[in-house]
Design a protein around this motif. Structure first.
Motif, PDB file in Angstrom:
ATOM      1  N   MET A 117      49.247 -79.287  32.524  1.00 25.94           N
ATOM      2  CA  MET A 117      50.041 -79.297  31.295  1.00 25.94           C
ATOM      3  C   MET A 117      49.428 -80.263  30.316  1.00 25.94           C
ATOM      4  N   ALA A 118      49.302 -79.863  29.061  1.00 26.19           N
ATOM      5  CA  ALA A 118      48.763 -80.735  28.034  1.00 26.19           C
ATOM      6  C   ALA A 118      49.696 -81.905  27.818  1.00 26.19           C
ATOM      7  N   ALA A 119      49.122 -83.048  27.443  1.00 26.42           N
ATOM      8  CA  ALA A 119      49.942 -84.233  27.208  1.00 26.42           C
ATOM      9  C   ALA A 119      50.817 -84.039  25.997  1.00 26.42           C
ATOM     10  N   PRO A 120      52.050 -84.567  26.042  1.00 29.21           N
ATOM     11  CA  PRO A 120      52.921 -84.460  24.884  1.00 29.21           C
ATOM     12  C   PRO A 120      52.299 -85.120  23.678  1.00 29.21           C
ATOM     13  N   ALA A 121      52.658 -84.609  22.507  1.00 23.72           N
ATOM     14  CA  ALA A 121      52.152 -85.166  21.266  1.00 23.72           C
ATOM     15  C   ALA A 121      52.595 -86.614  21.136  1.00 23.72           C
ATOM     16  N   PRO A 122      51.746 -87.483  20.545  1.00 26.34           N
ATOM     17  CA  PRO A 122      52.123 -88.874  20.336  1.00 26.34           C
ATOM     18  C   PRO A 122      53.412 -88.961  19.547  1.00 26.34           C
ATOM     19  N   SER A 123      54.240 -89.938  19.868  1.00 29.62           N
ATOM     20  CA  SER A 123      55.540 -90.051  19.217  1.00 29.62           C
ATOM     21  C   SER A 123      55.818 -91.499  18.868  1.00 29.62           C
ATOM     22  N   GLN A 124      56.540 -91.728  17.784  1.00 32.69           N
ATOM     23  CA  GLN A 124      56.964 -93.060  17.402  1.00 32.69           C
ATOM     24  C   GLN A 124      58.319 -93.401  18.017  1.00 32.69           C
TER      25      GLN A 124
ATOM     26  N   PHE B  55      59.471 -82.309  32.365  1.00 31.23           N
ATOM     27  CA  PHE B  55      59.909 -82.124  30.973  1.00 31.23           C
ATOM     28  C   PHE B  55      60.608 -83.395  30.516  1.00 31.23           C
ATOM     29  N   ALA B  56      60.331 -83.826  29.280  1.00 28.23           N
ATOM     30  CA  ALA B  56      61.008 -84.995  28.732  1.00 28.23           C
ATOM     31  C   ALA B  56      61.116 -84.851  27.228  1.00 28.23           C
ATOM     32  N   VAL B  57      62.260 -85.297  26.680  1.00 33.87           N
ATOM     33  CA  VAL B  57      62.466 -85.258  25.239  1.00 33.87           C
ATOM     34  C   VAL B  57      63.031 -86.608  24.809  1.00 33.87           C
ATOM     35  N   GLN B  58      62.528 -87.118  23.679  1.00 32.92           N
ATOM     36  CA  GLN B  58      62.882 -88.449  23.214  1.00 32.92           C
ATOM     37  C   GLN B  58      64.062 -88.405  22.246  1.00 32.92           C
TER      38      GLN B  58
ATOM     39  N   ALA C 155      61.028 -77.966  13.937  1.00 33.51           N
ATOM     40  CA  ALA C 155      60.667 -78.681  15.168  1.00 33.51           C
ATOM     41  C   ALA C 155      59.567 -79.707  14.938  1.00 33.51           C
ATOM     42  N   ASP C 156      59.597 -80.769  15.748  1.00 36.32           N
ATOM     43  CA  ASP C 156      58.522 -81.761  15.765  1.00 36.32           C
ATOM     44  C   ASP C 156      57.465 -81.378  16.790  1.00 36.32           C
ATOM     45  N   THR C 157      57.934 -80.963  17.963  1.00 40.30           N
ATOM     46  CA  THR C 157      57.044 -80.613  19.065  1.00 40.30           C
ATOM     47  C   THR C 157      57.524 -79.310  19.696  1.00 40.30           C
ATOM     48  N   ALA C 158      56.689 -78.741  20.548  1.00 35.36           N
ATOM     49  CA  ALA C 158      57.059 -77.494  21.218  1.00 35.36           C
ATOM     50  C   ALA C 158      56.534 -77.506  22.649  1.00 35.36           C
ATOM     51  N   SER C 159      57.387 -77.036  23.568  1.00 34.74           N
ATOM     52  CA  SER C 159      56.973 -76.809  24.946  1.00 34.74           C
ATOM     53  C   SER C 159      56.927 -75.305  25.174  1.00 34.74           C
ATOM     54  N   VAL C 160      55.809 -74.808  25.657  1.00 27.73           N
ATOM     55  CA  VAL C 160      55.627 -73.377  25.893  1.00 27.73           C
ATOM     56  C   VAL C 160      55.747 -73.106  27.388  1.00 27.73           C
ATOM     57  N   MET C 161      56.633 -72.154  27.755  1.00 28.66           N
ATOM     58  CA  MET C 161      56.840 -71.815  29.155  1.00 28.66           C
ATOM     59  C   MET C 161      56.323 -70.417  29.465  1.00 28.66           C
ATOM     60  N   ARG C 162      55.816 -70.272  30.682  1.00 25.52           N
ATOM     61  CA  ARG C 162      55.401 -68.955  31.179  1.00 25.52           C
ATOM     62  C   ARG C 162      55.476 -68.964  32.700  1.00 25.52           C
ATOM     63  N   ASP C 163      56.131 -67.943  33.254  1.00 24.43           N
ATOM     64  CA  ASP C 163      56.210 -67.778  34.705  1.00 24.43           C
ATOM     65  C   ASP C 163      56.766 -69.025  35.399  1.00 24.43           C
ATOM     66  N   GLY C 164      57.796 -69.632  34.802  1.00 28.73           N
ATOM     67  CA  GLY C 164      58.461 -70.757  35.434  1.00 28.73           C
ATOM     68  C   GLY C 164      57.766 -72.086  35.292  1.00 28.73           C
TER      69      GLY C 164
ATOM     70  N   ILE D 121      55.758 -75.037  32.542  1.00 28.71           N
ATOM     71  CA  ILE D 121      55.474 -75.461  31.173  1.00 28.71           C
ATOM     72  C   ILE D 121      53.957 -75.469  31.024  1.00 28.71           C
ATOM     73  N   VAL D 122      53.467 -74.541  30.215  1.00 29.85           N
ATOM     74  CA  VAL D 122      52.028 -74.363  30.052  1.00 29.85           C
ATOM     75  C   VAL D 122      51.457 -75.475  29.182  1.00 29.85           C
ATOM     76  N   SER D 123      52.208 -75.869  28.152  1.00 27.39           N
ATOM     77  CA  SER D 123      51.714 -76.894  27.248  1.00 27.39           C
ATOM     78  C   SER D 123      52.863 -77.472  26.433  1.00 27.39           C
ATOM     79  N   THR D 124      52.744 -78.750  26.088  1.00 29.27           N
ATOM     80  CA  THR D 124      53.637 -79.390  25.121  1.00 29.27           C
ATOM     81  C   THR D 124      52.760 -79.959  24.018  1.00 29.27           C
ATOM     82  N   LEU D 125      53.046 -79.565  22.771  1.00 32.26           N
ATOM     83  CA  LEU D 125      52.127 -79.891  21.683  1.00 32.26           C
ATOM     84  C   LEU D 125      52.868 -80.216  20.392  1.00 32.26           C
ATOM     85  N   ASP D 126      52.150 -80.839  19.488  1.00 28.11           N
ATOM     86  CA  ASP D 126      52.660 -81.140  18.153  1.00 28.11           C
ATOM     87  C   ASP D 126      52.691 -79.850  17.360  1.00 28.11           C
ATOM     88  N   ILE D 127      53.869 -79.468  16.840  1.00 25.03           N
ATOM     89  CA  ILE D 127      53.992 -78.168  16.190  1.00 25.03           C
ATOM     90  C   ILE D 127      53.150 -78.085  14.929  1.00 25.03           C
TER      91      ILE D 127
END
Length: 509
Positions: A1-8, A35-38, A220-229, A231-237
């Motif tokens: 899974m890609a690292a979440p986008a940097p956040s303040q 999965f984590a959301v700030q 949205a600020d960020t997006a998590s993309v899911m496929r087949d159960g 999380i494929v990636s979490t990225l800066d939208i």
């Protein structure tokens, strides 16, 4: 899974899932999900139906317990079971608004806002406080509704906004919005966005589920993309390319949309002349030919649904005529129109389109029992055979024909709603929002089904709030505005920008 986008935002997430695994009857719904959301973050949750989005949401609300892994809210482990688990999640500040609304139709807005948490004063319900808090929550969304108004008296859009207003009451820490704008017009979508921004500014985390990429990019600020159960990636939208996101959702490149190639027109099947139905419709006239897909564009509230219901015999027009095969059927009943070969899919699949607890088979054959009856008794063998044929023809994914339709994805449910009229042999199909709340892959499949039905000679009226889909499926598109047909577009020259302009001209936004 890609690292979440940097956040303040603070490092401590408001909600976190670690190593979650969830299985249903041998199906792996979630596969070691992290999965984590700030606080103060708006996170889009993307993926086609069946990707695992709903299961992830149910873990956060406490409606489900993971088979493996853990869930934390505001730093506290969600460790209760059963109903206590959902109560614990709610106490920790989790609120959710689902696409399928949970309001009680026959009581007022204020009573709905406080279901299960009635405020009391001196041992009795404090109706004054309920009305005051309700009016305040509605005003925050720009709604000037009387808190005493019953839900049944509200439009679908108003009901959706009331549900969202209910979620914003109190001190929520995480608000989950599942397809919150699927029944809303542009002005009402802006109200939802304004509410989301206010929550974000107060430090509330928002998980926003939608198939509409334009909305995702706006809110949205960020997006998590899911496929087949997973999380494929979490990225800066802001840095995400739409094609890359779709590729992640599908696991392959999205097929290029092909423009509709107009075919030779058949004979006129349906003629609508000078329909008036005040205050929605002033003077509507059009023809529908055999084998044609005719789109009707217009803003929410423009009278599109009312027009279909008049054609179907479910409503009586103030003036005007409807002719089928050159025969005047004005004032014909719904039952009479069904006998003449009409079929109709409703705007609200949940309320009017399916019986959730019944099987796919029963939902399919309910339009016509004769073909599956032997000597006056329903034949299980014939029902199963007829259903298998529709399931195969409509590309429905289901373990068996007796599976309760309510357990299927929205896309598969919608295919059955259309398929029941194919089973009934209907030659005129009125489709009201046939792709609402279905994912990008299911939409493409429904477009293909509709085009194939038209090629077989069926005539179809296609109503949609998503203007961008009309050029993908329609031979012609009529724009309904101010109670009249104001413009007509014909394939392949159906332009979404021009459609939108024609739909909103004269509207104050």
């Amino acid at each position: 899974m890609a690292a979440p986008a940097p956040s303040q935002h603070p490092i401590q997430p408001i909600a976190g899932i670690a190593g979650a695994v969830k299985r249903y009857a041998g199906v792996l719904a979630l596969d070691h999900v992290d999965f984590a959301v700030q606080p103060g973050e708006v996170r889009a949750l993307l993926g086609k139906n069946g990707a695992g989005k709903s299961t992830l949401i149910r873990l956060l609300t406490g409606a489900e317990t993971p088979d493996e892994g853990s869930v934390k809210l505001a730093g506290q482990a969600l460790d209760q079971s059963g109903e206590n688990r959902t109560r614990q999640a709610s106490a920790l500040g989790v609120r959710s608004v689902y696409q399928e609304l949970s309001l009680v139709r026959d009581i007022g807005i204020a009573e709905n806002m406080f279901l299960g948490v009635w405020p009391r004063r001196w041992g009795v319900l404090d109706h004054r406080d309920m009305r005051r808090c309700t009016a305040e929550a509605l005003a925050n969304l720009g709604l000037s509704l009387d808190p005493a108004t019953t839900i049944a008296a509200l439009s679908p859009a108003e009901r959706q906004l009331v549900e969202i207003a209910r979620a914003t009451m109190g001190e929520p820490k995480l608000v989950i919005l599942d397809e919150p704008t699927s029944s809303l017009a542009a002005a009402e979508v802006e109200r939802v966005f304004a509410a989301v921004r206010r929550m974000r500014d107060r430090g509330v985390a928002v998980i926003y589920v939608s198939h509409r990429m334009k909305e995702i990019r706006e809110i949205a600020d960020t997006a998590s993309v899911m496929r087949d159960g997973r999380i494929v990636s979490t990225l800066d939208i802001g840095e995400a390319d739409t094609r890359d996101i779709v590729r992640m959702m599908l696991g392959h490149d999205e097929g290029k949309d092909e423009l509709v190639v107009p075919r030779g027109a058949g004979k006129t099947l349906l003629s609508v002349r000078n329909i008036r139905y005040l205050p929605k419709l002033q003077d509507v006239s059009f023809d529908l030919r055999q084998g044609e897909v005719l789109g009707i564009a217009g803003l929410l509230g423009s009278g599109r649904t009312e027009l279909l219901r008049i054609i179907a015999g479910q409503e009586r027009a103030d003036a005007g005529t409807v002719a089928l095969d050159g025969i005047d059927v004005t004032g014909e009943s719904w039952a009479g129109m069904l006998k003449r070969g009409l079929g109709m899919t409703p705007e609200s699949r949940k309320d009017d389109g399916i019986v959730p607890l019944l099987g796919i088979d029963e939902n399919t054959v309910m339009t016509d029992a004769k073909p599956v009856t032997a000597y006056g008794v329903l034949s299980a063998r014939r029902i199963a055979a007829a259903t298998r044929e529709i399931v195969q023809r409509m590309s429905v994914k289901a373990p068996k024909t007796t599976t309760p339709i309510g357990t299927l994805s929205g896309g598969n449910q919608q295919k059955i709603v259309i398929g029941r009229w194919v089973y009934a042999g209907s030659r005129l199909l009125l489709l009201d929002e046939p792709t609402r709340g279905v994912d990008v892959e299911a939409k493409s499949q429904i477009y293909a089904i509709i085009r194939k039905l038209a090629a077989e000679g069926k005539s179809i009226v296609f109503v949609s709030s998503e203007i961008e889909e009309l050029p993908k499926v329609c031979d012609r598109v009529l724009v309904l505005r101010d109670g009249c047909i104001v413009k007509t577009f014909a394939a392949p020259d159906i332009n979404t920008d021009e459609l939108m302009t024609a739909s909103i001209a004269g509207q104050a936004y």
